[in-house]
Design a protein around this motif. Structure first.
Motif, short mmCIF file in Angstrom:
data_model
loop_
_atom_site.label_atom_id
_atom_site.label_comp_id
_atom_site.label_asym_id
_atom_site.label_seq_id
_atom_site.Cartn_x
_atom_site.Cartn_y
_atom_site.Cartn_z
N ARG A 251 -12.01 -6.90 -0.21
CA ARG A 251 -10.94 -6.09 0.36
C ARG A 251 -11.34 -5.68 1.77
O ARG A 251 -12.50 -5.37 2.01
N GLY A 252 -10.38 -5.65 2.64
CA GLY A 252 -10.64 -5.21 4.00
C GLY A 252 -9.52 -4.31 4.49
O GLY A 252 -8.36 -4.65 4.34
N ARG A 253 -9.90 -3.17 5.05
CA ARG A 253 -8.87 -2.26 5.59
C ARG A 253 -8.73 -2.51 7.08
O ARG A 253 -9.71 -2.52 7.81
N VAL A 254 -7.49 -2.71 7.48
CA VAL A 254 -7.22 -3.09 8.87
C VAL A 254 -6.98 -1.84 9.73
O VAL A 254 -6.40 -0.87 9.29
N HIS A 255 -7.51 -1.92 10.93
CA HIS A 255 -7.14 -0.92 11.94
C HIS A 255 -6.03 -1.56 12.76
O HIS A 255 -6.31 -2.45 13.56
N ASP B 145 -3.65 -4.74 5.25
CA ASP B 145 -4.96 -4.89 4.62
C ASP B 145 -5.09 -6.27 3.99
O ASP B 145 -4.09 -6.92 3.70
N GLU C 163 -6.77 -8.70 0.92
CA GLU C 163 -7.32 -8.65 -0.42
C GLU C 163 -7.27 -10.03 -1.03
O GLU C 163 -6.25 -10.73 -0.94
N ASP D 5 -15.25 -1.26 6.87
CA ASP D 5 -14.02 -1.24 6.09
C ASP D 5 -13.91 -2.41 5.12
O ASP D 5 -12.82 -2.73 4.66
N VAL E 162 -10.51 -6.00 10.99
CA VAL E 162 -11.28 -5.25 10.00
C VAL E 162 -12.68 -5.03 10.54
O VAL E 162 -13.33 -5.97 11.00
N ILE F 156 0.03 -6.35 2.07
CA ILE F 156 -1.34 -6.79 1.82
C ILE F 156 -1.37 -8.30 2.01
O ILE F 156 -0.51 -9.01 1.50
N GLU G 17 -14.99 -4.14 1.52
CA GLU G 17 -15.49 -3.78 0.20
C GLU G 17 -15.59 -5.07 -0.61
O GLU G 17 -14.61 -5.79 -0.76
N THR H 184 0.85 -1.19 0.00
CA THR H 184 0.00 0.00 0.00
C THR H 184 0.89 1.24 0.00
O THR H 184 2.06 1.16 0.36
#
Lengths: 141, 132
Positions: B65-69, B87, B89, B52, B48, B25, B54, B19
């Motif tokens: 897709r997942g965005r990680v905190h 993240d 994917e 977050d 996730v 990823i 998608e 990223t």
């Protein structure tokens, strides 16, 4: 390879250690790895252990502390599938797990706090007063 | 350190580019169960949140897709790392047509469960070839 976590560190050997660990991982089959994988964090006030435990209900996780050993155990239950279902892909692991992590100090039970967010477990163990780092003053001779 | 848990694949970084923030990823571990009614997928995405994720379905390719905190305990420093965070994917090519409007997604304890019911009109259409 970039190790972003270690860029800001003051420990010059951290990068080397992390590279050695990557090497170790490449040499040994992954079945040797203990579950769950944990990350350990340290500070003057506390130590934290984080682990990824997706799909496990917080009630199915048991955390206990005895002296300086933190034990993390539980079970990931296999999903219930209807009769006649076919598994097309099975990459996730199910069953019981147990892992012991040695802490740098003996902790009291009431100083342990655990929280689970989106499948990530975070355990914070407060350092007892006696185990806190002490600043040593240098006296002029 | 004992574990009688059946060991499956490890969380692995993908070959995809990193990223812009320098993060890796990861390819989420996935279980897929198929029944006559449809397909159900269980995708591990720890860290996730529901907002977050998608999921897109385009030309039979399902992309998740997942965005990680990232978990970063305040004022503490990482001293021992066994897993990385980044993240998620992964893309799957579906063998048949599923109705994208009827796909259901639920995120619970870091596991995304997708239910893809079979489209009633998914019967193979045969195209007759006429002799010229």
């Amino acid at each position: 390879m970039l190790y972003p976590t270690y860029l800001r560190r003051s420990d010059p050997f951290a990068l080397m250690r992390s590279m050695m660990r990557d090497l170790d991982r490449g040499f040994w089959p992954s079945s040797r790895a203990a579950f769950p994988a944990v990350n350990v964090w340290q500070g003057p006030e506390a130590v934290a252990v984080t682990a990824e435990l997706p799909g496990i209900e917080p009630g199915d996780i048991e955390i206990s502390v005895k002296d300086n050993v933190l034990t993390l155990s539980g079970e990931r239950k296999a999903p219930e599938v209807p009769e006649g279902a076919r598994w097309q892909r099975r990459e996730r692991a199910y069953g019981r797990f147990s892992r012991a992590i040695r802490l740098p100090f003996a902790a009291a039970d009431d100083k342990v706090e655990a929280r689970m967010t989106n499948g990530v477990l975070r355990i914070v163990v407060a350092r007892p007063e006696a185990a806190k780092p002490k600043r040593i003053a240098i006296r002029a001779a | 350190m004992t574990s009688d848990m059946a060991r499956a694949t490890d969380k692995t970084p993908t070959d995809a580019p990193e990223t812009p923030g320098g993060g890796r990823i990861y390819r989420p571990l996935t279980d897929i169960v198929e029944t006559d009614q449809g397909v159900s997928m269980m995708i591990e995405m720890p860290g996730v949140g529901p907002e977050d994720v998608e999921i897109t379905l385009e030309n039979r390719v399902l992309t998740i897709r997942g965005r990680v905190h990232p978990t970063r305990p305040e004022t503490l420093e990482l001293v021992h790392a066994e897993y990385g965070e980044g993240d998620f994917e992964r893309a799957f090519t579906l063998s048949e047509d599923f109705d994208p409007d009827r796909i259901e997604a639920e995120l619970r304890n870091g596991v995304l469960t997708l239910t893809l019911p079979r489209a009633p009109e998914a019967q193979p259409r045969k195209i007759a070839v006429r002799a010229a």
